[in-house]
Design an enzyme around this catalytic site. Structure first.
Site, PDB file in Angstrom:
ATOM      1  N   LEU A 135     -45.295 -34.781  52.427  1.00 23.62           N
ATOM      2  CA  LEU A 135     -44.061 -33.989  52.457  1.00 23.62           C
ATOM      3  C   LEU A 135     -44.399 -32.491  52.355  1.00 23.62           C
ATOM      4  N   PRO A 138     -48.342 -26.181  53.424  1.00 21.50           N
ATOM      5  CA  PRO A 138     -48.912 -24.988  52.782  1.00 21.50           C
ATOM      6  C   PRO A 138     -47.841 -23.958  52.414  1.00 21.50           C
ATOM      7  N   ILE A 167     -52.063 -33.602  49.422  1.00 24.06           N
ATOM      8  CA  ILE A 167     -51.587 -34.969  49.596  1.00 24.06           C
ATOM      9  C   ILE A 167     -52.508 -35.950  48.866  1.00 24.06           C
ATOM     10  N   ARG A 248     -40.867 -40.106  40.456  1.00 24.68           N
ATOM     11  CA  ARG A 248     -40.617 -39.284  39.257  1.00 24.68           C
ATOM     12  C   ARG A 248     -40.269 -40.181  38.062  1.00 24.68           C
ATOM     13  N   GLU A 369     -44.230 -33.452  42.289  1.00 27.96           N
ATOM     14  CA  GLU A 369     -42.980 -34.234  42.216  1.00 27.96           C
ATOM     15  C   GLU A 369     -41.823 -33.395  41.684  1.00 27.96           C
TER      16      GLU A 369
HETATM   17  P1  TGC Z   1     -30.059 -30.434  48.925  1.00 25.51           P
HETATM   18  O1  TGC Z   1     -29.200 -29.686  49.887  1.00 25.51           O
HETATM   19  O2  TGC Z   1     -29.746 -30.361  47.478  1.00 25.51           O
HETATM   20  O3  TGC Z   1     -30.143 -31.953  49.347  1.00 25.51           O
HETATM   21  C1  TGC Z   1     -30.400 -32.361  50.660  1.00 25.51           C
HETATM   22  C2  TGC Z   1     -29.928 -33.802  50.792  1.00 25.51           C
HETATM   23  O4  TGC Z   1     -30.710 -34.619  49.918  1.00 25.51           O
HETATM   24  C3  TGC Z   1     -29.836 -35.239  48.941  1.00 25.51           C
HETATM   25  N1  TGC Z   1     -30.578 -35.231  47.661  1.00 25.51           N
HETATM   26  C4  TGC Z   1     -31.147 -36.326  47.163  1.00 25.51           C
HETATM   27  N2  TGC Z   1     -31.140 -37.591  47.593  1.00 25.51           N
HETATM   28  C5  TGC Z   1     -31.813 -38.489  46.864  1.00 25.51           C
HETATM   29  N3  TGC Z   1     -32.483 -38.156  45.735  1.00 25.51           N
HETATM   30  C6  TGC Z   1     -32.493 -36.893  45.270  1.00 25.51           C
HETATM   31  N4  TGC Z   1     -33.180 -36.593  44.153  1.00 25.51           N
HETATM   32  C7  TGC Z   1     -31.811 -35.906  46.000  1.00 25.51           C
HETATM   33  N5  TGC Z   1     -31.627 -34.568  45.848  1.00 25.51           N
HETATM   34  C8  TGC Z   1     -30.861 -34.176  46.878  1.00 25.51           C
HETATM   35  C9  TGC Z   1     -28.599 -34.396  48.917  1.00 25.51           C
HETATM   36  O5  TGC Z   1     -27.495 -35.122  48.467  1.00 25.51           O
HETATM   37  C10 TGC Z   1     -28.486 -34.014  50.368  1.00 25.51           C
HETATM   38  O6  TGC Z   1     -27.990 -35.149  51.065  1.00 25.51           O
HETATM   39  P2  TGC Z   1     -27.039 -34.972  52.346  1.00 25.51           P
HETATM   40  O7  TGC Z   1     -26.615 -36.369  52.687  1.00 25.51           O
HETATM   41  O8  TGC Z   1     -25.919 -34.101  51.911  1.00 25.51           O
HETATM   42  O9  TGC Z   1     -27.878 -34.346  53.409  1.00 25.51           O
HETATM   43  O10 TGC Z   1     -31.568 -29.972  49.187  1.00 25.51           O
HETATM   44  P3  TGC Z   1     -32.307 -28.619  48.876  1.00 25.51           P
HETATM   45  O11 TGC Z   1     -33.045 -28.256  50.109  1.00 25.51           O
HETATM   46  O12 TGC Z   1     -31.350 -27.629  48.274  1.00 25.51           O
HETATM   47  O13 TGC Z   1     -33.404 -29.064  47.787  1.00 25.51           O
HETATM   48  C11 TGC Z   1     -33.081 -29.549  46.553  1.00 25.51           C
HETATM   49  C12 TGC Z   1     -34.362 -29.666  45.693  1.00 25.51           C
HETATM   50  C13 TGC Z   1     -34.940 -28.309  45.378  1.00 25.51           C
HETATM   51  C14 TGC Z   1     -33.951 -30.339  44.407  1.00 25.51           C
HETATM   52  C15 TGC Z   1     -35.418 -30.511  46.433  1.00 25.51           C
HETATM   53  O14 TGC Z   1     -35.873 -29.895  47.563  1.00 25.51           O
HETATM   54  C16 TGC Z   1     -36.622 -30.847  45.566  1.00 25.51           C
HETATM   55  O15 TGC Z   1     -36.574 -31.829  44.839  1.00 25.51           O
HETATM   56  N6  TGC Z   1     -37.748 -30.068  45.637  1.00 25.51           N
HETATM   57  C17 TGC Z   1     -38.986 -30.423  44.982  1.00 25.51           C
HETATM   58  C18 TGC Z   1     -39.956 -30.940  46.012  1.00 25.51           C
HETATM   59  C19 TGC Z   1     -40.825 -32.033  45.471  1.00 25.51           C
HETATM   60  O16 TGC Z   1     -40.574 -32.630  44.454  1.00 25.51           O
HETATM   61  N7  TGC Z   1     -41.880 -32.330  46.188  1.00 25.51           N
HETATM   62  C20 TGC Z   1     -42.717 -33.425  45.838  1.00 25.51           C
HETATM   63  C21 TGC Z   1     -43.696 -33.747  46.940  1.00 25.51           C
HETATM   64  S1  TGC Z   1     -44.450 -35.336  46.766  1.00 25.51           S
HETATM   65  C22 TGC Z   1     -45.460 -35.185  45.462  1.00 25.51           C
HETATM   66  O17 TGC Z   1     -45.528 -34.231  44.777  1.00 25.51           O
HETATM   67  C23 TGC Z   1     -46.284 -36.368  45.192  1.00 25.51           C
HETATM   68  S2  TGC Z   1     -47.388 -36.217  43.865  1.00 25.51           S
HETATM   69  C24 TGC Z   1     -47.778 -37.841  43.807  1.00 25.51           C
HETATM   70  C25 TGC Z   1     -48.710 -38.241  42.764  1.00 25.51           C
HETATM   71  O18 TGC Z   1     -49.932 -37.982  42.922  1.00 25.51           O
HETATM   72  O19 TGC Z   1     -48.229 -38.925  41.813  1.00 25.51           O
HETATM   73  P1  FAD Z   2     -44.149 -23.443  44.828  1.00 27.66           P
HETATM   74  O1  FAD Z   2     -43.003 -24.174  45.403  1.00 27.66           O
HETATM   75  O2  FAD Z   2     -44.710 -22.300  45.576  1.00 27.66           O
HETATM   76  O3  FAD Z   2     -43.754 -22.987  43.360  1.00 27.66           O
HETATM   77  C1  FAD Z   2     -44.521 -22.001  42.660  1.00 27.66           C
HETATM   78  C2  FAD Z   2     -43.722 -21.568  41.425  1.00 27.66           C
HETATM   79  O4  FAD Z   2     -42.461 -21.025  41.840  1.00 27.66           O
HETATM   80  C3  FAD Z   2     -43.387 -22.738  40.489  1.00 27.66           C
HETATM   81  O5  FAD Z   2     -43.457 -22.314  39.146  1.00 27.66           O
HETATM   82  C4  FAD Z   2     -41.946 -23.078  40.853  1.00 27.66           C
HETATM   83  O6  FAD Z   2     -41.242 -23.701  39.804  1.00 27.66           O
HETATM   84  C5  FAD Z   2     -41.406 -21.691  41.178  1.00 27.66           C
HETATM   85  N1  FAD Z   2     -40.241 -21.763  42.054  1.00 27.66           N
HETATM   86  C6  FAD Z   2     -40.174 -22.201  43.333  1.00 27.66           C
HETATM   87  N2  FAD Z   2     -38.915 -22.154  43.787  1.00 27.66           N
HETATM   88  C7  FAD Z   2     -38.165 -21.682  42.776  1.00 27.66           C
HETATM   89  C8  FAD Z   2     -36.775 -21.420  42.603  1.00 27.66           C
HETATM   90  N3  FAD Z   2     -35.881 -21.647  43.579  1.00 27.66           N
HETATM   91  N4  FAD Z   2     -36.347 -20.940  41.424  1.00 27.66           N
HETATM   92  C9  FAD Z   2     -37.230 -20.733  40.405  1.00 27.66           C
HETATM   93  N5  FAD Z   2     -38.547 -20.975  40.484  1.00 27.66           N
HETATM   94  C10 FAD Z   2     -39.003 -21.447  41.668  1.00 27.66           C
HETATM   95  N6  FAD Z   2     -47.105 -33.295  47.808  1.00 27.66           N
HETATM   96  C11 FAD Z   2     -46.871 -34.311  48.697  1.00 27.66           C
HETATM   97  O7  FAD Z   2     -46.068 -34.197  49.590  1.00 27.66           O
HETATM   98  N7  FAD Z   2     -47.563 -35.496  48.579  1.00 27.66           N
HETATM   99  C12 FAD Z   2     -48.483 -35.711  47.610  1.00 27.66           C
HETATM  100  O8  FAD Z   2     -49.070 -36.793  47.529  1.00 27.66           O
HETATM  101  C13 FAD Z   2     -48.754 -34.644  46.696  1.00 27.66           C
HETATM  102  N8  FAD Z   2     -49.723 -34.793  45.750  1.00 27.66           N
HETATM  103  C14 FAD Z   2     -50.056 -33.735  44.964  1.00 27.66           C
HETATM  104  C15 FAD Z   2     -51.169 -33.819  44.127  1.00 27.66           C
HETATM  105  C16 FAD Z   2     -51.564 -32.725  43.365  1.00 27.66           C
HETATM  106  C17 FAD Z   2     -52.771 -32.823  42.511  1.00 27.66           C
HETATM  107  C18 FAD Z   2     -50.794 -31.532  43.397  1.00 27.66           C
HETATM  108  C19 FAD Z   2     -51.178 -30.369  42.537  1.00 27.66           C
HETATM  109  C20 FAD Z   2     -49.711 -31.423  44.235  1.00 27.66           C
HETATM  110  C21 FAD Z   2     -49.340 -32.504  45.048  1.00 27.66           C
HETATM  111  N9  FAD Z   2     -48.281 -32.411  45.956  1.00 27.66           N
HETATM  112  C22 FAD Z   2     -48.025 -33.432  46.832  1.00 27.66           C
HETATM  113  C23 FAD Z   2     -47.585 -31.139  46.126  1.00 27.66           C
HETATM  114  C24 FAD Z   2     -46.543 -30.842  45.051  1.00 27.66           C
HETATM  115  O9  FAD Z   2     -45.410 -31.633  45.226  1.00 27.66           O
HETATM  116  C25 FAD Z   2     -46.210 -29.344  45.118  1.00 27.66           C
HETATM  117  O10 FAD Z   2     -47.339 -28.664  44.616  1.00 27.66           O
HETATM  118  C26 FAD Z   2     -44.964 -29.008  44.326  1.00 27.66           C
HETATM  119  O11 FAD Z   2     -43.811 -29.545  44.932  1.00 27.66           O
HETATM  120  C27 FAD Z   2     -44.791 -27.493  44.135  1.00 27.66           C
HETATM  121  O12 FAD Z   2     -44.954 -26.818  45.342  1.00 27.66           O
HETATM  122  P2  FAD Z   2     -45.949 -25.560  45.436  1.00 27.66           P
HETATM  123  O13 FAD Z   2     -47.260 -25.962  44.850  1.00 27.66           O
HETATM  124  O14 FAD Z   2     -45.934 -25.093  46.841  1.00 27.66           O
HETATM  125  O15 FAD Z   2     -45.347 -24.479  44.487  1.00 27.66           O
END
Ligand code: TGC
Ligand code: FAD
Length: 390
Positions: A135, A138, A167, A248, A369
């Site tokens: 997801l 960079p 990733i 999460r 996450e």
């Molecule tokens: P927003 O406009 O709020 O929402 C867009 C659409 O998504 C729906 N939605 C959700 N649906 C299911 N679960 C949720 N938690 C949802 N949050 C929002 C929402 O209802 C809407 O649906 P629709 O039908 O109206 O289109 O979206 P936004 O662009 O304002 O973003 C909201 C925000 C900031 C909360 C979201 O982008 C976010 O959670 N950002 C964080 C990104 C993140 O967590 N990345 C993780 C990448 S994967 C990873 O890190 C794996 S690590 C794995 C490991 O090693 O364990």
């Molecule tokens: P940024 O989004 O650039 O955030 C940097 C700082 O700015 C943070 O403190 C953040 O809280 C702050 N910030 C950003 N936006 C706002 C705002 N609107 N208001 C206030 N503060 C804000 N991703 C995947 O897709 N798949 C994976 O398997 C995966 N595995 C991972 C494994 C590791 C070890 C790590 C470190 C990351 C992994 N990720 C993965 C990516 C991870 O989900 C992202 O690092 C995370 O979502 C944060 O994005 P970023 O690093 O670009 O930080």
């Protein structure tokens, strides 16, 4: 150092049923036998213990809260207790299991075609195939909706161009679940198999965190995949975000495991380490204050995890509940690790002890996450009705 028998200050166990205790015991035994003896070496060398993948599959830990396709079908509370024990071993191990189940099997299970489910779920469940979830890019981490990766339909294929970063398991994966925008600007999920033309991966080196986990970049240069590899069941950002809810949730429990490991080690150390008048450091009020803080936060985290787990089991959980669980439990785990490191003094910085490894791992867990602050904003939106992301 006394053996590990779990951390239970308020008879938390009385709230668990037999299945939940059995799953926890199985995971705990696996961690004792297979992880604890090798993890510091793997961490030092920066190597994921891949040889354990088949065993994790046999134990039913992949996609453990899903049903059918060989999955264990356990309750969400039992699943959470499993991730807790795995992360007591190492956050990298729990990450692997989270990605495989919550971020790869779950989207196929929930949004996939029957052919996709039949082909991949049994292999992933057994650990015969490894998956990753692409997801983040960079330039787009917290804001995945801005992603640049594109998928263009060409005949019976999709052509993918773009890059994913950070990733987990990316360069050892047989299958990547990749999120990309199609020509109508909608986010869709695609199954990209290892070896697809134009698909390359590389491993990120130089990490001080999650060293026993593989973290990778993925690149798609005119990468061609068959149209049947599109996940048909979801359109939009809610697709990947609903997978994140699953992962999460597991992290919310998992972080408690890392906290328990640090608390346990600090407590045992404090009872035997003597300073001033040959008294154990545990006899000093300032040390007791740290230990009391840790156990109190762990207990609060357990109760939150259990309640959210029961809501999830009853189909009543909301993503904003899961945000609170992930935000709180990772933050208290990180603070527990820092306090525990302090209690061990200089010994706290070496890998004869688990604390600094957990502390460094938790820095990643705090960020991935959804960062701690992003979850604060999710909670803020939920209680005020005002989104403050932009
Ligand atoms: P927003 O406009 O709020 O929402 C867009 C659409 O998504 C729906 N939605 C959700 N649906 C299911 N679960 C949720 N938690 C949802 N949050 C929002 C929402 O209802 C809407 O649906 P629709 O039908 O109206 O289109 O979206 P936004 O662009 O304002 O973003 C909201 C925000 C900031 C909360 C979201 O982008 C976010 O959670 N950002 C964080 C990104 C993140 O967590 N990345 C993780 C990448 S994967 C990873 O890190 C794996 S690590 C794995 C490991 O090693 O364990
Ligand atoms: P940024 O989004 O650039 O955030 C940097 C700082 O700015 C943070 O403190 C953040 O809280 C702050 N910030 C950003 N936006 C706002 C705002 N609107 N208001 C206030 N503060 C804000 N991703 C995947 O897709 N798949 C994976 O398997 C995966 N595995 C991972 C494994 C590791 C070890 C790590 C470190 C990351 C992994 N990720 C993965 C990516 C991870 O989900 C992202 O690092 C995370 O979502 C944060 O994005 P970023 O690093 O670009 O930080």
């Amino acid at each position: 150092m006394a053996g590990y028998g779990g951390v239970d200050y308020i008879d938390f166990d009385s709230q668990l049923n037999d299945e939940e205790r059995l799953v926890r015991q199985t995971a705990r035994q696996f961690v004792e036998n297979e992880i604890i003896p090798i993890i510091e070496k793997h961490n030092r060398e920066g190597v994921f213990p891949k040889h354990l993948v088949p065993q994790l599959g046999e134990l039913g830990f992949f996609g453990a809260n899903l049903h059918g396709y060989g999955c264990a079908g356990m309750s969400n509370v039992a699943y959470g207790l499993m991730t807790q024990e795995l992360e007591r071993g190492d956050s990298g191990l729990r990450s692997f299991v989270s990605v495989q189940g919550a971020l790869v099997m779950y989207p196929i299970y929930t949004f996939g075609s029957d052919a996709q489910k039949n082909k991949w779920l049994p292999l992933l469940q057994q650990g015969k195939a490894i998956g990753c979830f692409g997801l983040t890019e960079p330039q787009f981490g917290s804001n995945p909706g801005g992603m640049l990766t594109r998928a263009v339909k060409q005949g019976n294929s999709y052509i993918l161009n773009g890059e994913k970063m950070w990733i987990t398991s990316g360069s050892i994966a047989d299958l990547a679940v990749v999120w990309a925008k199609t020509e109508d600007d909608q986010i869709r999920g695609f199954l990209v198999e290892k070896g697809a033309p134009g698909f390359k991966t590389w491993e990120v080196h130089g990490k001080w965190s999650l060293r026993a986990s593989v973290t990778s970049g993925l690149a798609f240069v005119d990468c061609q995949i068959p149209e049947e590899n599109l996940l048909p069941g979801v359109v939009g950002l809610k697709g990947p975000l609903s997978c994140l809810n699953q992962a999460r949730y597991g992290i919310g429990w998992g972080a408690l495991g890392a906290a328990m490991a640090c608390y346990h080690e600090a407590l045992e150390y404090a009872k035997t380490r003597k300073q001033f008048a040959n008294k154990p450091i545990a006899s000093h009020q300032l040390v007791q204050e740290k230990l009391a803080w840790m156990i109190t936060e762990i207990v609060k985290g357990q109760l939150l995890a259990l309640h959210v787990g029961r809501l999830k089991d009853n189909g009543r959980v909301d993503p904003a509940h899961i945000s609170m669980l992930k935000m709180n439990n990772v933050a208290i785990a990180l603070e527990t690790a820092r306090k525990a490191r302090d209690i061990l003094g200089a010994n706290g910085i070496v890998d004869d002890y688990c604390i600094m490894r957990h502390m460094n791992n938790l820095e990643s867990v705090y960020t991935y996450e959804g960062t701690n602050d992003i979850h604060k904003l999710v909670i803020g939106e939920r209680i005020t009705g005002i989104a403050a992301f932009v």
